[in-house]
Scaffold this motif. Structure first.
Motif, PDB file in Angstrom:
ATOM      1  N   PRO A 100      55.816  27.086  50.016  1.00 54.32           N
ATOM      2  CA  PRO A 100      56.345  26.251  51.092  1.00 54.32           C
ATOM      3  C   PRO A 100      55.730  24.862  51.132  1.00 54.32           C
ATOM      4  N   THR A 101      54.414  24.769  50.960  1.00 51.91           N
ATOM      5  CA  THR A 101      53.779  23.457  51.027  1.00 51.91           C
ATOM      6  C   THR A 101      54.190  22.588  49.844  1.00 51.91           C
ATOM      7  N   THR A 102      54.313  23.197  48.646  1.00 53.53           N
ATOM      8  CA  THR A 102      54.748  22.434  47.484  1.00 53.53           C
ATOM      9  C   THR A 102      56.163  21.928  47.670  1.00 53.53           C
ATOM     10  N   LEU A 103      57.029  22.799  48.190  1.00 56.83           N
ATOM     11  CA  LEU A 103      58.424  22.413  48.386  1.00 56.83           C
ATOM     12  C   LEU A 103      58.556  21.271  49.381  1.00 56.83           C
ATOM     13  N   PHE A 104      57.913  21.391  50.522  1.00 56.95           N
ATOM     14  CA  PHE A 104      58.064  20.370  51.537  1.00 56.95           C
ATOM     15  C   PHE A 104      57.354  19.071  51.165  1.00 56.95           C
ATOM     16  N   SER A 105      56.230  19.149  50.453  1.00 56.51           N
ATOM     17  CA  SER A 105      55.587  17.912  50.000  1.00 56.51           C
ATOM     18  C   SER A 105      56.405  17.245  48.913  1.00 56.51           C
ATOM     19  N   ALA A 106      57.129  18.047  48.108  1.00 55.89           N
ATOM     20  CA  ALA A 106      57.987  17.461  47.081  1.00 55.89           C
ATOM     21  C   ALA A 106      59.162  16.726  47.694  1.00 55.89           C
ATOM     22  N   LEU A 107      59.609  17.193  48.863  1.00 54.82           N
ATOM     23  CA  LEU A 107      60.739  16.553  49.512  1.00 54.82           C
ATOM     24  C   LEU A 107      60.328  15.321  50.313  1.00 54.82           C
ATOM     25  N   ALA A 108      59.044  15.157  50.521  1.00 55.32           N
ATOM     26  CA  ALA A 108      58.580  13.991  51.273  1.00 55.32           C
ATOM     27  C   ALA A 108      58.807  12.721  50.456  1.00 55.32           C
ATOM     28  N   LEU A 109      59.201  11.649  51.120  1.00 50.93           N
ATOM     29  CA  LEU A 109      59.496  10.403  50.411  1.00 50.93           C
ATOM     30  C   LEU A 109      58.231   9.749  49.887  1.00 50.93           C
ATOM     31  N   ARG A 110      57.160   9.788  50.641  1.00 52.26           N
ATOM     32  CA  ARG A 110      55.932   9.154  50.180  1.00 52.26           C
ATOM     33  C   ARG A 110      54.759   9.723  50.972  1.00 52.26           C
ATOM     34  N   ASP A 111      53.581   9.620  50.373  1.00 52.88           N
ATOM     35  CA  ASP A 111      52.366  10.052  51.046  1.00 52.88           C
ATOM     36  C   ASP A 111      51.912   8.970  52.019  1.00 52.88           C
ATOM     37  N   ARG A 112      51.450   9.402  53.176  1.00 56.63           N
ATOM     38  CA  ARG A 112      50.983   8.452  54.180  1.00 56.63           C
ATOM     39  C   ARG A 112      49.522   8.731  54.514  1.00 56.63           C
ATOM     40  N   THR A 113      48.705   7.718  54.447  1.00 55.70           N
ATOM     41  CA  THR A 113      47.299   7.831  54.772  1.00 55.70           C
ATOM     42  C   THR A 113      47.020   7.024  56.027  1.00 55.70           C
ATOM     43  N   ARG A 114      46.584   7.690  57.083  1.00 57.20           N
ATOM     44  CA  ARG A 114      46.278   7.002  58.325  1.00 57.20           C
ATOM     45  C   ARG A 114      44.951   6.269  58.173  1.00 57.20           C
ATOM     46  N   ARG A 115      44.931   4.981  58.432  1.00 60.86           N
ATOM     47  CA  ARG A 115      43.738   4.164  58.241  1.00 60.86           C
ATOM     48  C   ARG A 115      42.946   3.983  59.549  1.00 60.86           C
ATOM     49  N   TYR A 116      43.250   4.798  60.523  1.00 63.02           N
ATOM     50  CA  TYR A 116      42.511   4.724  61.777  1.00 63.02           C
ATOM     51  C   TYR A 116      42.524   6.097  62.436  1.00 63.02           C
ATOM     52  N   GLU A 117      41.645   6.314  63.376  1.00 60.83           N
ATOM     53  CA  GLU A 117      41.583   7.571  64.099  1.00 60.83           C
ATOM     54  C   GLU A 117      41.859   7.325  65.573  1.00 60.83           C
ATOM     55  N   LEU A 118      42.597   8.239  66.191  1.00 62.77           N
ATOM     56  CA  LEU A 118      42.923   8.145  67.602  1.00 62.77           C
ATOM     57  C   LEU A 118      41.807   8.758  68.449  1.00 62.77           C
ATOM     58  N   PRO A 119      41.715   8.377  69.695  1.00 61.73           N
ATOM     59  CA  PRO A 119      40.709   8.989  70.578  1.00 61.73           C
ATOM     60  C   PRO A 119      40.932  10.500  70.703  1.00 61.73           C
ATOM     61  N   GLU A 120      39.837  11.242  70.793  1.00 61.73           N
ATOM     62  CA  GLU A 120      39.934  12.689  70.889  1.00 61.73           C
ATOM     63  C   GLU A 120      40.346  13.122  72.290  1.00 61.73           C
ATOM     64  N   GLU A 121      41.171  14.150  72.353  1.00 64.91           N
ATOM     65  CA  GLU A 121      41.636  14.701  73.639  1.00 64.91           C
ATOM     66  C   GLU A 121      41.631  16.216  73.544  1.00 64.91           C
ATOM     67  N   LYS A 122      41.071  16.877  74.550  1.00 66.84           N
ATOM     68  CA  LYS A 122      41.060  18.324  74.594  1.00 66.84           C
ATOM     69  C   LYS A 122      42.150  18.816  75.523  1.00 66.84           C
ATOM     70  N   ILE A 123      42.932  19.783  75.041  1.00 71.63           N
ATOM     71  CA  ILE A 123      44.001  20.364  75.856  1.00 71.63           C
ATOM     72  C   ILE A 123      43.748  21.850  76.021  1.00 71.63           C
ATOM     73  N   ILE A 124      44.461  22.442  76.969  1.00 72.46           N
ATOM     74  CA  ILE A 124      44.297  23.881  77.235  1.00 72.46           C
ATOM     75  C   ILE A 124      45.206  24.659  76.298  1.00 72.46           C
ATOM     76  N   VAL A 125      44.646  25.609  75.582  1.00 69.75           N
ATOM     77  CA  VAL A 125      45.421  26.474  74.701  1.00 69.75           C
ATOM     78  C   VAL A 125      45.177  27.919  75.106  1.00 69.75           C
ATOM     79  N   GLY A 126      46.158  28.779  74.832  1.00 75.41           N
ATOM     80  CA  GLY A 126      46.010  30.193  75.140  1.00 75.41           C
ATOM     81  C   GLY A 126      46.343  30.525  76.587  1.00 75.41           C
TER      82      GLY A 126
END
Length: 459
Positions: free
Chosen positions: A433-459
């Protein structure tokens, strides 16, 4: 002048193709699709059918994809429908799919030119899971030699049994042995009898070599080569080998126990057999969901509870970088380690005396969720297209996406649309699945910045 122009045109076309398919995943997907297309064309010819009449395109496509994706699901009976030529085509497709199209292509390039380009190394590394591109020549050579050696040993054992125990002529016995050895080692599950291997359910000389080939082929080449070097020194095994071997043994024992106990008194499966035959058939049945696809018991006659147990085993699959399918044993084990660490409140996920990288954890989660997504959507679609119940449809879908080949017998009854869905699932399950979907992707994207961290409620 004319020759220079032709060379210039060929160079431009080749360069354009290389630039178009720069991502290894795209090359792998394209290679498997090309092999399936060639196989479809060959199987659709009159020479491939026993009757001498052209096979329906949907049946040829389904069989070709099933073979090259080493699955084993069929819409027509392999032995009665296909001629000797058709069976050989299927056998070649199984071998190519098991070794990996890129592995074979790189091997041929080595034989012709004596060297491998950097891009070819990267492509084949993505298929063989070699540690480094520089190790590729040695890895490919070892993979091919080991595969052929194992298949030869199993073929000899089966051929001898067919000749001595069942009176088959030497040529026919050798052919049967070779076909089923290749099918078993590559976890394909194609058989040359309408009932798969049910007629041999009590014959250990047939069942045990098949199981051995299935398990060895499904361990994964990195694990096999490490075991060959240091099988006497388990303390020196890598985390990959320890996880694969341990989890494989646990799942084999669990499958054997579940199927043997629940089917022990079933009059349509193990009930009429003696104790020894029951144990053998139970062990064989428990081992086949390692994505092999052979069956020595009637799957349709088993308890529905065992269909669910088979679904789970098929979805987990076998080892990484081997011939088996499923999400892989390592993926399942990594998720188990993540769960264990979370239950214990640990900040890191450890496996033995090693800490598992966060990227490995994300990959395991992504592969599992993508697999579950494919199973859910495809099951919903088939339920809308067919009159069969949820248990049988789910079994068929999991068998396809995990490239297993076991079936409750509804494959041939599906509509053309349903068979196309199963075909797409087999293809997606083989390339991953990962090979298939990455093959269908038009291009690789590298994020050059990080967003502020946020904790959410899970479960």
């Amino acid at each position: 002048m004319r020759h220079s122009v032709r060379r210039s045109v060929r160079h431009s076309v080749s360069r354009a193709l290389l630039e178009r398919f720069q991502h290894p995943a795209q090359v792998i997907v394209t290679a498997f699709a090309a092999a399936a297309a060639v196989g479809t064309g060959l199987l659709a010819t009159p020479w491939a059918a026993e009757s001498g009449v052209e096979t329906r395109l949907i049946d040829a496509l389904f069989t070709a994809v099933s073979a090259v994706c080493v699955t084993g699901l069929v819409t027509v009976d392999t032995a009665s429908h296909w001629s000797a030529f058709g069976e050989v085509v299927i056998m070649v497709l199984i071998q190519a799919g098991g070794l990996g199209i890129m592995t074979l292509a790189t091997l041929f390039a080595m034989m012709i030119s004596g060297r491998i380009g950097l891009r070819a190394r990267i492509w084949a590394q993505a298929e063989t899971k070699a540690p480094q591109p520089s190790d590729l020549r040695r890895v490919i050579g070892n993979v091919v030699l080991f595969t052929l050696a194992c298949e030869a040993l199993v073929a000899i054992a089966l051929a001898a049994r067919f000749a001595v125990g069942y009176g088959e002529p030497p040529g026919r016995a050798a052919y049967l042995g070779l076909f089923h050895a290749i099918s078993a080692f590559n976890n394909a599950g194609f058989g040359l009898w309408p009932d798969s291997l049910m007629r041999f359910s009590t014959d250990a000389w047939i069942c045990l070599p098949i199981v051995a080939a299935v398990v060895v082929g499904g361990l994964g080449y990195p694990v096999i080569f490490e075991l060959r070097r240091s099988w006497r020194r388990p303390k020196q095994w890598s985390v990959l080998t320890r996880i694969t071997v341990t989890t494989t043994l646990i799942l084999l024992v669990a499958g054997f126990a579940v199927f043997t106990i629940t089917e022990w008194a079933n009059p349509k499966t193990l009930g009429p057999m003696g104790v020894g035959a029951k144990l053998l058939a139970g062990f064989f049945t428990g081992a086949m969901p390692r994505t092999a696809g052979f069956n020595s018991l009637d799957i349709a006659a088993m308890h529905p509870t065992n269909w669910l147990a088979t679904d789970v085993l098929m979805f987990i699959g076998g080892g990484s970088a081997g011939t088996a399918g499923g999400i892989k044993i390592t993926t399942f084990a990594v998720l188990a380690y993540v769960l264990w660490a979370e239950l214990r409140g640990e900040t890191h996920v450890n496996a033995g005396h090693r800490r598992l990288a966060a990227t490995v954890q994300r990959q395991a989660l992504a592969i599992t969720l993508l697999g579950l997504g494919l199973v859910t959507i495809s099951t919903y679609a088939l339920l809308a297209l067919t009159p069969h119940g949820l248990d049988k449809v789910l079994f068929e879908v999991v068998s396809a996406v995990a490239t297993v080949g076991l079936s409750t017998g509804i494959t041939a009854d599906l509509t053309s649309a349903g068979q196309l869905i199963i075909t797409a699932l087999m293809f997606a399950g083989r390339v991953g699945p990962t090979t298939l979907f990455s093959a269908l992707a038009l291009r690789d994207r590298t994020r050059r910045y990080e967003l502020p961290e946020e904790k959410i409620i899970v479960g």
